[in-house]
Design a protein around this motif. Structure first.
Motif, PDB file in Angstrom:
ATOM      1  N   ARG A  49       0.853  -1.189   0.000  1.00  0.00           N
ATOM      2  CA  ARG A  49       0.000   0.000   0.000  1.00  0.00           C
ATOM      3  C   ARG A  49       0.887   1.238   0.000  1.00  0.00           C
ATOM      4  NH1 ARG A  49      -5.347   0.977   2.009  1.00  0.00           N
ATOM      5  NH2 ARG A  49      -5.711   3.208   2.301  1.00  0.00           N
ATOM      6  N   VAL A  50       0.769   2.050  -1.047  1.00  0.00           N
ATOM      7  CA  VAL A  50       1.491   3.313  -1.094  1.00  0.00           C
ATOM      8  C   VAL A  50       0.548   4.389  -1.617  1.00  0.00           C
ATOM      9  CG1 VAL A  50       3.724   2.206  -1.498  1.00  0.00           C
ATOM     10  CG2 VAL A  50       2.371   2.989  -3.444  1.00  0.00           C
ATOM     11  N   SER A  51       0.854   5.618  -1.291  1.00  0.00           N
ATOM     12  CA  SER A  51       0.098   6.747  -1.828  1.00  0.00           C
ATOM     13  C   SER A  51       0.404   6.889  -3.313  1.00  0.00           C
ATOM     14  CB  SER A  51       0.487   8.030  -1.085  1.00  0.00           C
ATOM     15  OG  SER A  51       0.054   9.174  -1.797  1.00  0.00           O
ATOM     16  N   THR A  52      -0.633   6.877  -4.128  1.00  0.00           N
ATOM     17  CA  THR A  52      -0.441   6.976  -5.579  1.00  0.00           C
ATOM     18  C   THR A  52       0.283   8.256  -5.956  1.00  0.00           C
ATOM     19  OG1 THR A  52      -2.501   5.741  -5.896  1.00  0.00           O
ATOM     20  CG2 THR A  52      -1.625   6.924  -7.803  1.00  0.00           C
ATOM     21  N   SER A  53      -0.173   9.372  -5.400  1.00  0.00           N
ATOM     22  CA  SER A  53       0.420  10.657  -5.790  1.00  0.00           C
ATOM     23  C   SER A  53       1.833  10.815  -5.241  1.00  0.00           C
ATOM     24  CB  SER A  53      -0.457  11.813  -5.302  1.00  0.00           C
ATOM     25  OG  SER A  53      -0.555  11.821  -3.892  1.00  0.00           O
ATOM     26  N   GLU A  54       2.079  10.366  -4.001  1.00  0.00           N
ATOM     27  CA  GLU A  54       3.419  10.480  -3.438  1.00  0.00           C
ATOM     28  C   GLU A  54       4.409   9.627  -4.234  1.00  0.00           C
ATOM     29  OE1 GLU A  54       4.788  12.172  -0.334  1.00  0.00           O
ATOM     30  OE2 GLU A  54       3.240  13.385  -1.284  1.00  0.00           O
ATOM     31  N   ALA A  55       3.997   8.404  -4.568  1.00  0.00           N
ATOM     32  CA  ALA A  55       4.872   7.530  -5.341  1.00  0.00           C
ATOM     33  C   ALA A  55       5.160   8.117  -6.721  1.00  0.00           C
ATOM     34  CB  ALA A  55       4.253   6.140  -5.483  1.00  0.00           C
ATOM     35  N   ALA A  56       4.145   8.749  -7.320  1.00  0.00           N
ATOM     36  CA  ALA A  56       4.312   9.305  -8.663  1.00  0.00           C
ATOM     37  C   ALA A  56       5.163  10.565  -8.652  1.00  0.00           C
ATOM     38  CB  ALA A  56       2.950   9.590  -9.286  1.00  0.00           C
ATOM     39  N   THR A  57       4.831  11.510  -7.768  1.00  0.00           N
ATOM     40  CA  THR A  57       5.543  12.786  -7.809  1.00  0.00           C
ATOM     41  C   THR A  57       6.938  12.687  -7.205  1.00  0.00           C
ATOM     42  OG1 THR A  57       4.468  13.464  -5.731  1.00  0.00           O
ATOM     43  CG2 THR A  57       3.418  14.142  -7.790  1.00  0.00           C
ATOM     44  N   ARG A  58       7.077  11.976  -6.090  1.00  0.00           N
ATOM     45  CA  ARG A  58       8.379  11.933  -5.409  1.00  0.00           C
ATOM     46  C   ARG A  58       9.300  10.866  -5.985  1.00  0.00           C
ATOM     47  NH1 ARG A  58       8.639  15.491  -1.529  1.00  0.00           N
ATOM     48  NH2 ARG A  58       6.737  16.180  -0.477  1.00  0.00           N
ATOM     49  N   ILE A  59       8.810   9.639  -6.130  1.00  0.00           N
ATOM     50  CA  ILE A  59       9.692   8.554  -6.563  1.00  0.00           C
ATOM     51  C   ILE A  59       9.800   8.510  -8.080  1.00  0.00           C
ATOM     52  CG2 ILE A  59      10.227   6.109  -6.371  1.00  0.00           C
ATOM     53  CD1 ILE A  59      10.259   7.627  -3.731  1.00  0.00           C
ATOM     54  N   LEU A  60       8.677   8.400  -8.778  1.00  0.00           N
ATOM     55  CA  LEU A  60       8.722   8.408 -10.241  1.00  0.00           C
ATOM     56  C   LEU A  60       9.330   9.708 -10.736  1.00  0.00           C
ATOM     57  CD1 LEU A  60       8.025   7.121 -12.951  1.00  0.00           C
ATOM     58  CD2 LEU A  60       5.717   8.085 -12.744  1.00  0.00           C
TER      59      LEU A  60
ATOM     60  N   ALA B 160      -3.793   1.906 -10.291  1.00  0.00           N
ATOM     61  CA  ALA B 160      -4.620   2.866  -9.554  1.00  0.00           C
ATOM     62  C   ALA B 160      -5.654   3.521 -10.451  1.00  0.00           C
ATOM     63  CB  ALA B 160      -3.734   3.929  -8.912  1.00  0.00           C
ATOM     64  N   PHE B 161      -5.410   3.535 -11.768  1.00  0.00           N
ATOM     65  CA  PHE B 161      -6.314   4.185 -12.709  1.00  0.00           C
ATOM     66  C   PHE B 161      -7.434   3.259 -13.172  1.00  0.00           C
ATOM     67  CE2 PHE B 161      -2.361   6.487 -12.842  1.00  0.00           C
ATOM     68  CZ  PHE B 161      -2.725   7.816 -12.997  1.00  0.00           C
ATOM     69  N   ASP B 162      -7.424   1.999 -12.736  1.00  0.00           N
ATOM     70  CA  ASP B 162      -8.481   1.054 -13.100  1.00  0.00           C
ATOM     71  C   ASP B 162      -9.725   1.329 -12.260  1.00  0.00           C
ATOM     72  OD1 ASP B 162      -7.148  -0.276 -15.101  1.00  0.00           O
ATOM     73  OD2 ASP B 162      -6.289  -1.772 -13.761  1.00  0.00           O
ATOM     74  N   THR B 163     -10.391   2.439 -12.539  1.00  0.00           N
ATOM     75  CA  THR B 163     -11.599   2.838 -11.830  1.00  0.00           C
ATOM     76  C   THR B 163     -12.689   3.109 -12.864  1.00  0.00           C
ATOM     77  OG1 THR B 163     -11.155   5.215 -11.892  1.00  0.00           O
ATOM     78  CG2 THR B 163     -10.145   3.952 -10.092  1.00  0.00           C
ATOM     79  N   PRO B 164     -13.959   3.127 -12.456  1.00  0.00           N
ATOM     80  CA  PRO B 164     -15.028   3.388 -13.428  1.00  0.00           C
ATOM     81  C   PRO B 164     -14.875   4.698 -14.182  1.00  0.00           C
ATOM     82  CG  PRO B 164     -15.948   2.485 -11.410  1.00  0.00           C
ATOM     83  CD  PRO B 164     -14.490   2.735 -11.133  1.00  0.00           C
ATOM     84  N   SER B 165     -14.346   5.717 -13.536  1.00  0.00           N
ATOM     85  CA  SER B 165     -14.206   7.018 -14.187  1.00  0.00           C
ATOM     86  C   SER B 165     -12.828   7.238 -14.795  1.00  0.00           C
ATOM     87  CB  SER B 165     -14.487   8.136 -13.187  1.00  0.00           C
ATOM     88  OG  SER B 165     -13.434   8.224 -12.240  1.00  0.00           O
ATOM     89  N   GLY B 166     -11.844   6.454 -14.373  1.00  0.00           N
ATOM     90  CA  GLY B 166     -10.466   6.695 -14.777  1.00  0.00           C
ATOM     91  C   GLY B 166      -9.717   7.586 -13.821  1.00  0.00           C
ATOM     92  N   VAL B 167     -10.424   8.199 -12.857  1.00  0.00           N
ATOM     93  CA  VAL B 167      -9.769   8.978 -11.803  1.00  0.00           C
ATOM     94  C   VAL B 167      -9.074   8.000 -10.863  1.00  0.00           C
ATOM     95  CG1 VAL B 167     -10.139  10.473  -9.812  1.00  0.00           C
ATOM     96  CG2 VAL B 167     -11.384  10.894 -11.944  1.00  0.00           C
ATOM     97  N   PRO B 168      -7.782   8.150 -10.610  1.00  0.00           N
ATOM     98  CA  PRO B 168      -7.067   7.136  -9.837  1.00  0.00           C
ATOM     99  C   PRO B 168      -7.486   7.090  -8.377  1.00  0.00           C
ATOM    100  CG  PRO B 168      -5.658   9.038 -10.197  1.00  0.00           C
ATOM    101  CD  PRO B 168      -6.899   9.260 -11.020  1.00  0.00           C
ATOM    102  N   TYR B 169      -7.403   5.898  -7.794  1.00  0.00           N
ATOM    103  CA  TYR B 169      -7.578   5.755  -6.362  1.00  0.00           C
ATOM    104  C   TYR B 169      -6.406   6.407  -5.647  1.00  0.00           C
ATOM    105  CZ  TYR B 169     -11.279   2.272  -7.127  1.00  0.00           C
ATOM    106  OH  TYR B 169     -12.435   1.630  -7.497  1.00  0.00           O
TER     107      TYR B 169
END
Length: 631
Positions: A176-187, A233-242
């Motif tokens: 379990r990791v924060s999607t946004s933290e992993a994307a902005t800080r690590i990626l 994380a983007f596999d949602t009905p709207s495409g908005v990530p979890y």
């Protein structure tokens, strides 16, 4: 078998057009996929580790002066206090000042590397590290500060970080990791390191990432591995990530809501990765999020805190800058426009709409000094304005100036046929808001801003008009403006945040006004004087244990801590070196005191956590691909 996990001789971005990653549908083949990831990761790490061991660069020479830098920095700190008492002034030597920022970074890094290596939270007084939250990602401190070390030409720090990334940074065991933290800080940190090491190889040069070296593609391959897991994380009905994702299974963790800033601040990272690899899936998922955000049809260009991943609709009506990191969304708009070389005008349109409605709904002025205040509407746009500014809001002055000029010097921008009266007004607003942020610093005993500042404003003062010119600094003898400032006891902490320094960087480079550099220097020296962790010499004792004084060892600075109370002297430390300190705040100080041509704004965009990416041209399938619904 998915081609993503085939063995290959070339890295992802070099073996086009044969590499075509496709994710396994949700729930299908997850067990085998996880096993394959683990095996591939183990083989890659083993090979890279062996290559590093034979590279001859395991123990590079440190790049700082002889002797104990902590001792030397402590003596320099005392000289600052003496200068304050005697009101001594010296002509600014900006090269010497940027070296002082470098010294502070080195001391901060050394203490962290010795006592907290790998953790995303570090206690410099207690000298321990830990993970700050359940969904925090190991390595945030290391990967986040890597590009700062590169810019400061600290090869030994870069080598230590590379070694940790190579041997310890794995994604297949993180549940379990924060999607946004992993994307902005690590990626973002990995992509920035790739950018700097390939485009500016003279910065912190090491053999491991030279062309043809075994570790040449370490950063981009790690970035691609992480991005592929985050796509779940983007596999949602709207495409908005979890808001959270299980990296071990590449599945998003269902949630009823996502912060708008989390959902709409990942675009710079995925777009740059798509540009590097040619894989348009990275581009499409984040572009789709922006379409959903736009189609949700708000009354104006200002967005509430939460959006539903299931419905793609907003869940309430409050307009806040605090606790929601709303700044990430707004700055992402104009930075997406600049990142793709102004070829996606939809994002400039969205930015201009947002700025117009910031003026319309959120700007007020303080009663006496007429400070420009950017408030909140905590209930709805039609309800009362709350005149408070979190420190995070201080990103906005620089972002407004960046949008108005696109990063070029103001004198040059004014000669452009695109320059308008509205852009001139934008620059005035940027400078006025910067002055208010500076007032937030001057208002405390330490001259370090609190987390939140409230202002006394007239009840009917809610217009977008700009106050007095920002060209004049505060007069030292006149402190009447402080009557407009109200700092609540629960808000007196200072978390070493970067936003005000980022805006000073933009405003200095755009206007050329040395005043912004001077403000930055005062901020920096306040950080040194009031957040330094000083190690005192040990006590000298007799054979019977009686204390008879201190040993001959001098005092030394061993680190820097955020403050629990910045409005008292001496301040109260929190015993925490925040993850933004080395990754963002010191980076922006270093760039502020550097020449304008060093990482120029015209060629660069910084993501939400200060990682620099290049501007580039659109090509092929990489394009906006959607249009806004009629407003």
């Amino acid at each position: 078998m998915n081609k993503l996990y085939h063995s290959r001789d070339l890295p992802l971005y070099k073996d086009k057009p044969y590499f075509q990653p496709r994710r396994t549908p949700r729930g299908a083949g997850r067990t085998w996929r996880t096993v394959l990831i683990a095996v591939a990761g183990f083989i890659t790490i083993t090979i890279l580790y062996a290559s590093w061991g034979s590279s001859g660069s395991q123990s590079p020479i440190r790049e700082w002066p002889d002797g104990d830098l902590g001792e030397e920095l402590y003596r320099w700190m005392l000289s600052l206090e003496d200068n304050d008492k005697g009101k001594q002034t010296q002509a600014a030597d900006w090269e010497e000042r940027r070296q002082r920022v470098r010294d502070v970074f080195i001391v901060s890094w050394d203490n962290y590397e010795k006592y907290g290596w790998g953790y995303d939270e570090f206690k410099p007084i207690e000298k321990t590290g830990r993970q700050s939250a359940e969904d925090s990602m190991p390595g945030g401190m290391i990967v986040g500060a890597l590009d700062t070390a590169m810019l400061m030409n600290l090869s030994s720090c870069v080598q230590s970080a590379r070694r940790w990334i190579q041997n310890s940074l794995r994604f297949d065991q993180l549940h379990r990791v924060s999607t946004s933290e992993a994307a902005t800080r690590i990626l973002g940190g990995l992509l920035s390191a790739h950018y700097l090491s390939t485009t500016h190889p003279d910065l912190a040069p090491i053999r491991d990432d030279d062309p043809g070296a075994p570790g040449e593609d370490l950063y981009i391959e790690k970035a691609t591995d992480l991005a592929n897991q985050l796509l779940g994380a983007f596999d949602t009905p709207s495409g908005v990530p979890y808001p959270s994702v299980n990296l071990a299974t590449a599945e998003g963790i269902p949630s009823a809501e996502s912060l708008i800033a989390e959902a709409a601040s990942l675009q710079l990272e995925f777009k740059y990765l798509a540009r590097l690899t040619g894989e348009h899936e990275y581009w499409e998922v984040v572009e789709h999020v922006m379409k959903v955000v736009s189609d949700a049809q708000q009354q104006d260009g200002l967005l509430p805190m939460y959006i539903s991943p299931a419905m793609g609709a907003y869940r309430e009506k409050s307009i806040r800058w605090s606790k929601s990191w709303a700044n990430s969304y707004y700055e992402s708009l104009i930075k997406q426009y600049l990142q793709t070389s102004e070829q996606e005008p939809v994002y400039n349109d969205m930015w201009q709409e947002a700025l117009r409605d910031i003026r319309k709904h959120l700007i007020a002025h303080s009663r006496k000094a007429r400070l420009t205040v950017l408030g909140e509407r905590p209930i709805a746009l039609t309800e009362a304005l709350l005149p408070k500014m979190d420190h995070r809001v201080c990103f906005l002055p620089g972002t407004i100036a960046l949008a108005a000029t696109k990063g070029v010097p103001l004198a040059e921008a004014r000669k452009s046929p695109e320059w308008t009266t509205e852009k001139e007004e934008d620059m005035a607003l940027a400078q006025e808001l910067m002055k208010t942020c500076w007032a937030m610093y001057l208002a405390t005993e330490t001259k370090l801003a609190p987390e939140t500042t409230y202002f006394h404003v007239d009840d009917n003062e809610q217009s977008g008009e700009i106050g007095p010119t920002a060209s004049q600094p505060f007069e030292e003898a006149d402190t009447s403006w402080k009557d407009d400032v109200d700092i609540h006891p629960e808000d007196v902490h200072n978390l070493q945040r970067p936003e005000a320094v980022e805006s000073l960087l933009y405003l200095y480079r755009i206007t050329g006004d040395e005043m912004y550099r001077d403000w930055g220097w005062q901020m920096f020296t306040a950080f040194v004087k009031h957040t330094a962790v000083v190690e005192q010499p040990p006590l000298k004792r007799t054979a019977r244990g009686k204390v008879v004084g201190f040993s001959e060892m001098p005092s030394r600075i061993v680190g820097f801590s955020s403050l629990a109370n910045a409005n008292t002297l001496p301040p109260v430390p929190r015993d925490s070196m925040e993850v933004c300190w080395m990754a963002e705040t010191l980076k922006y100080f270093y760039l502020l005191f550097s020449d304008r041509e060093f990482l120029p704004l015209e060629e660069t965009v910084f993501n939400a956590v200060a990682h620099p990416f290049p501007r580039f041209e659109l090509k092929g399938d990489l394009k906006t691909g959607w249009e806004r619904e009629p407003r």
